[in-house]
Design an enzyme around this catalytic site. Structure first.
Site, PDB file in Angstrom:
ATOM      1  CB  SER A   8      -0.920   0.005   1.223  1.00  0.00           C
ATOM      2  OG  SER A   8      -1.643   1.216   1.282  1.00  0.00           O
ATOM      3  CG  HIS A  33      -3.947  -1.403  -2.138  1.00  0.00           C
ATOM      4  ND1 HIS A  33      -5.034  -2.077  -2.663  1.00  0.00           N
ATOM      5  CD2 HIS A  33      -4.428  -0.617  -1.151  1.00  0.00           C
ATOM      6  CE1 HIS A  33      -6.128  -1.707  -1.998  1.00  0.00           C
ATOM      7  NE2 HIS A  33      -5.782  -0.822  -1.078  1.00  0.00           N
ATOM      8  CG  HIS A  66      -9.536   0.622  -1.533  1.00  0.00           C
ATOM      9  ND1 HIS A  66      -9.100   0.380  -0.242  1.00  0.00           N
ATOM     10  CD2 HIS A  66     -10.891   0.671  -1.461  1.00  0.00           C
ATOM     11  CE1 HIS A  66     -10.140   0.268   0.559  1.00  0.00           C
ATOM     12  NE2 HIS A  66     -11.240   0.453  -0.156  1.00  0.00           N
ATOM     13  CG  MET A  68     -11.466   3.759   1.169  1.00  0.00           C
ATOM     14  SD  MET A  68     -10.354   3.556   2.579  1.00  0.00           S
ATOM     15  CE  MET A  68      -8.787   3.488   1.730  1.00  0.00           C
ATOM     16  N   GLY A 144      -3.841   4.358   8.130  1.00  0.00           N
ATOM     17  CA  GLY A 144      -2.912   3.245   8.126  1.00  0.00           C
ATOM     18  C   GLY A 144      -2.487   2.889   9.535  1.00  0.00           C
ATOM     19  CG  ASP A 175      -6.540  -2.420   2.562  1.00  0.00           C
ATOM     20  OD1 ASP A 175      -5.546  -2.297   3.305  1.00  0.00           O
ATOM     21  OD2 ASP A 175      -6.979  -1.490   1.851  1.00  0.00           O
ATOM     22  N   GLY A 197       0.753  -2.428   4.154  1.00  0.00           N
ATOM     23  CA  GLY A 197       1.244  -1.050   4.118  1.00  0.00           C
ATOM     24  C   GLY A 197       2.363  -0.822   5.106  1.00  0.00           C
TER      25      GLY A 197
END
Length: 220
Positions: A8, A33, A66, A68, A144, A175, A197
């Site tokens: 990530s 990612h 991704h 969000m 994260g 994830d 990540g």
């Protein structure tokens, strides 16, 4: 079936982003990612189109984007333009999910749907056959470095059962909080792709960390 490691980029050092991209290019990672956050759907804000476009100029691997964000439909063509190969939207952010998925595919990308930790697998029953990927959030989205939610194993198993029952070809991606301590159990539960990540980018040797994760899910 192939198993995929997706570092990530949200956890990378933004001051040395090109260096991070080159590291992933030269590692055993399979995908980049890229988390896009709008400060509305989640409380944080991350990459916009110019940054993703800049990543694409140097990235040599699949761009797994991704979203969000609210109203993802407005930006589908834009994400294709800046280089997304897989575009994942949140179930919770889409009023007309089937329409959104079809629009992603029509734009030439693989279509994914993500579920927040509190959202049950059953909501995907009527669309699972149309999906290329389902992303299970194993932390609450937006930040994260969070701790892994243990209920994720059960959700992955439920999703695997639904995919097999529906004869869907969707991959299962996880994830949030993925490490060498839980990746094998996630693999056992049925996961195919693993987003890592902080565990990668905050390690002493990110290239070796990626290699170790890859070897755990795809041993030679």
């Amino acid at each position: 079936m192939n198993k995929f490691i997706a570092p990530s980029i949200l956890a990378a050092d933004f001051a040395n982003l090109q260096q991070a991209i080159e590291m992933v290019n030269n590692s055993k990672a399979d995908w980049f990612h890229i988390d896009v956050m709008d400060g509305v759907f989640v409380p944080n804000i991350s990459f916009g189109m110019p940054v993703i476009s800049a990543i694409k100029k140097h990235a040599t691997k699949t761009m797994d984007v991704h979203l969000m964000i609210v109203n993802p439909n407005r930006y589908i063509a834009d994400f294709k333009k800046v280089g997304a190969d897989i575009l994942t939207v949140h179930y919770e952010a889409c009023t007309h999910l089937h329409r959104t998925v079809q629009a992603i595919k029509a734009a030439g990308m693989k279509a994914g749907v993500s579920l927040n930790p509190h959202t049950p697998i059953a909501v995907l029953e009527d669309i699972i056959a149309d999906l290329d990927l389902v992303l299970i959030m194993s932390v609450n989205p937006g930040f994260g470095g969070q701790s892994f939610i243990e209920n994720t194993y059960k959700k992955v198993k439920q999703l695997k059962h639904l995919i097999e029952y529906s004869e869907s070809k969707a991959l299962i991606e996880v994830d949030g909080g993925v490490t060498d301590q839980n990746i094998e159990q996630l693999l056992e539960a049925g996961a195919d792709a693993f987003v890592a990540g902080s565990f990668v980018f905050k390690s002493e040797n990110p290239t070796k960390t990626i290699s170790d994760l890859k070897n755990l899910v795809s041993p030679k």
